[in-house]
Write a protein that holds these residues in place. Structure first.
Motif, PDB file in Angstrom:
ATOM      1  N   ASN A   1      -7.633   4.931 -50.305  1.00 59.89           N
ATOM      2  CA  ASN A   1      -8.937   5.256 -49.734  1.00 59.89           C
ATOM      3  C   ASN A   1      -8.752   5.606 -48.266  1.00 59.89           C
ATOM      4  O   ASN A   1      -8.301   4.788 -47.467  1.00 59.89           O
ATOM      5  N   HIS A   2      -9.102   6.830 -47.887  1.00 59.27           N
ATOM      6  CA  HIS A   2      -8.910   7.286 -46.521  1.00 59.27           C
ATOM      7  C   HIS A   2     -10.037   6.839 -45.594  1.00 59.27           C
ATOM      8  O   HIS A   2      -9.918   6.972 -44.381  1.00 59.27           O
ATOM      9  N   LEU A   3     -11.123   6.354 -46.143  1.00 59.40           N
ATOM     10  CA  LEU A   3     -12.254   5.818 -45.385  1.00 59.40           C
ATOM     11  C   LEU A   3     -12.866   6.843 -44.425  1.00 59.40           C
ATOM     12  O   LEU A   3     -13.492   6.474 -43.441  1.00 59.40           O
TER      13      LEU A   3
ATOM     14  N   SER B   1      -4.295   7.935 -37.904  1.00 57.50           N
ATOM     15  CA  SER B   1      -4.158   7.086 -36.717  1.00 57.50           C
ATOM     16  C   SER B   1      -5.408   6.241 -36.509  1.00 57.50           C
ATOM     17  O   SER B   1      -5.313   5.054 -36.153  1.00 57.50           O
ATOM     18  N   HIS B   2      -6.585   6.821 -36.752  1.00 65.23           N
ATOM     19  CA  HIS B   2      -7.829   6.064 -36.607  1.00 65.23           C
ATOM     20  C   HIS B   2      -7.904   4.961 -37.652  1.00 65.23           C
ATOM     21  O   HIS B   2      -8.305   3.826 -37.364  1.00 65.23           O
ATOM     22  N   ARG B   3      -7.500   5.270 -38.863  1.00 68.78           N
ATOM     23  CA  ARG B   3      -7.531   4.285 -39.951  1.00 68.78           C
ATOM     24  C   ARG B   3      -6.570   3.141 -39.665  1.00 68.78           C
ATOM     25  O   ARG B   3      -6.910   1.968 -39.839  1.00 68.78           O
TER      26      ARG B   3
ATOM     27  N   HIS C   1       2.552  -3.903 -36.773  1.00 64.75           N
ATOM     28  CA  HIS C   1       1.287  -3.579 -37.449  1.00 64.75           C
ATOM     29  C   HIS C   1       0.075  -4.066 -36.665  1.00 64.75           C
ATOM     30  O   HIS C   1      -0.952  -3.392 -36.625  1.00 64.75           O
ATOM     31  N   LEU C   2       0.162  -5.245 -36.051  1.00 71.35           N
ATOM     32  CA  LEU C   2      -1.019  -5.861 -35.437  1.00 71.35           C
ATOM     33  C   LEU C   2      -1.164  -5.565 -33.945  1.00 71.35           C
ATOM     34  O   LEU C   2      -2.286  -5.500 -33.443  1.00 71.35           O
TER      35      LEU C   2
END
Length: 165
Positions: free
Chosen positions: A8-10, A15-17, A69-70
Motif C-alpha cells: 500500500n503506497h498510501l 521518501s514521504h512514506r 529505520h527510526l
C-alpha cells in the motif's frame, strides 16, 4: 490487473512514506498507543514488527539497523532496554489494531494501534466482575450492612488519630 502488488503506497512518494512510517513507529514506541487510520496502521504494523523482532538481540549491528529505520536514538534505547525485555518470550504479533469507527471530517476508518504487552485492560488476568441478581432482597440487605460497619469504623479511627497527637 494488480497481480502480486500487495504494497500500500498510501498516496505518497517513497521518501514521504518512509518518513511518515518512521515517525509513526517512534510515536508508537514512545506512547505505546497511537490513533490513526486503518490503512496507515496496517502499514505501520508491517514496518514496526520486524524492528521489534530485531531488538530482541541486543547487538551493535541490530541497533544500527533499527536506528537506520527510526532515526531517533532515545526511541532506539527505549526499544532495546524496555520493550525488547517485555516481549522477549513472545514469538511475534507485538501490535494490536482496534477499530474505533469513522472520522467525522472525511469518514475515514479510524483505529488505534498499540503494543500488546502494554495494555493492562486487555490483560488475561483481568479482575472478574461480581454479578448481582435483580430481585434478591436478602443479598442486598446483607451486602449493605458490612459497608455501613466499615464506614463507622473508619470515622472512629479518624477521630482517634488527632487525639493521639
Amino acid at each position: 490487473m494488480r497481480h502480486n502488488k500487495k504494497f500500500n503506497h498510501l498516496g505518497r512518494t517513497a521518501s514521504h512514506r518512509n518518513a511518515m512510517l518512521s515517525n509513526m513507529a517512534c510515536s508508537l514506541i514512545k506512547h505505546k498507543r497511537i490513533t490513526t487510520t486503518v490503512a496507515k496502521a496496517k502499514a505501520l504494523k508491517k514496518f514496526v514488527e520486524p524492528l521489534i523482532t530485531k531488538s530482541k538481540e541486543d547487538t551493535t549491528n541490530s541497533r544500527r539497523v533499527v536506528f537506520s529505520h527510526l532515526q531517533d536514538k532515545f526511541v532506539v534505547t527505549e526499544l532495546f532496554k524496555e520493550i525488547s525485555v517485555k516481549v522477549a518470550d513472545r514469538p511475534g504479533g507485538y501490535t494490536r489494531i482496534i477499530k474505533t469507527g469513522h472520522r467525522l471530517g472525511d469518514n475515514a476508518e479510524v483505529c488505534f494501534i498499540e503494543l500488546v504487552d502494554y495494555n493492562e485492560n486487555m490483560a488475561k488476568t483481568a479482575a472478574k466482575k461480581t454479578t448481582r441478581t435483580r430481585r434478591s432482597k436478602k443479598n442486598t440487605a446483607t451486602a449493605e450492612a458490612p459497608v455501613a460497619e466499615t464506614a463507622e469504623a473508619t470515622t472512629e479511627t479518624t477521630e482517634e488519630a488527632p487525639k493521639a497527637e
